[in-house]
Scaffold this motif. Structure first.
Motif, short mmCIF file in Angstrom:
data_model
loop_
_atom_site.label_atom_id
_atom_site.label_comp_id
_atom_site.label_asym_id
_atom_site.label_seq_id
_atom_site.Cartn_x
_atom_site.Cartn_y
_atom_site.Cartn_z
N GLN A 94 13.75 38.45 9.38
CA GLN A 94 12.30 38.24 10.15
C GLN A 94 10.94 38.04 10.00
N GLN A 97 10.72 34.20 10.42
CA GLN A 97 10.60 33.71 11.23
C GLN A 97 9.67 34.28 11.99
N LEU A 98 8.78 35.60 12.03
CA LEU A 98 7.34 35.56 12.32
C LEU A 98 6.32 34.57 12.37
N SER A 99 6.42 33.59 11.29
CA SER A 99 5.34 32.72 10.44
C SER A 99 5.74 31.52 11.42
N GLU A 100 6.91 31.52 11.79
CA GLU A 100 7.28 30.18 12.39
C GLU A 100 7.14 30.35 14.17
N GLN A 101 6.66 31.60 14.94
CA GLN A 101 6.35 31.59 15.78
C GLN A 101 4.98 30.62 16.47
N PHE A 102 4.63 29.75 17.39
CA PHE A 102 3.85 28.24 17.64
C PHE A 102 3.15 29.82 18.58
N SER A 103 1.89 29.74 18.25
CA SER A 103 1.23 30.33 18.96
C SER A 103 0.00 30.09 19.48
#
Length: 150
Positions: A94, A97-103
């Motif tokens: 988890q 996965q947070l580091s892979e989210q695009f912003s």
């Protein structure tokens, strides 16, 4: 000469030198209870899974699993470690996965838009000015594609 090569290779705790990849294999075998299914799930050969479990057995000084027919039954130590290890692996997944989210606000990626010629004016008049206002550090170049290629 320095003493870096004279250090003991084994630490006092079996977890200080632990290869985290072994824990993924442990998790799969614990959940599948079958060497072939665990290997298939991990996209490895059964031999690779077997060798990895052997390394983990050596590090933890416990057989971890015993074969009973086609099934691999966990030992008492395995049963006591499994819930916490699996829970921690899930938490680690988890976090990763947070580091892979695009912003888009923090992205440093380079984007290039491509569109047909008839959309060019709409892009330059309506879409680009608000983008430039909000994202000054991120240019958004555009190229016009020939409609015949589409």
């Amino acid at each position: 000469m320095n003493n870096i090569h004279n250090r003991p290779t084994h630490s006092s705790s079996p977890f200080q030198q632990l290869d985290l990849n072994l824990l993924k294999i442990f998790e799969a075998l614990y959940q599948e209870r079958n060497m072939s299914r665990a290997a298939q799930r991990l996209h490895l050969t059964p031999s690779a899974v077997s060798h990895a479990i052997k390394r983990l057995r050596n590090q933890l000084a416990d057989p971890l699993f015993s074969r009973q027919g086609n099934m691999m039954q966990p030992t008492a130590l395995c049963e006591s470690l499994a819930p916490a290890l699996i829970n921690n692996l899930d938490q680690l997944r988890q976090i990763l996965q947070l580091s892979e989210q695009f912003s888009p606000e923090t992205a440093v990626n380079y984007f290039r838009l491509g569109f047909m010629r008839r959309w060019r004016n709409l892009y330059y008049r309506h879409w680009l000015p608000p983008w430039r206002h909000r994202h000054r550090a991120h240019p958004l170049p555009a190229m016009v594609w020939n409609a015949r290629r589409w």
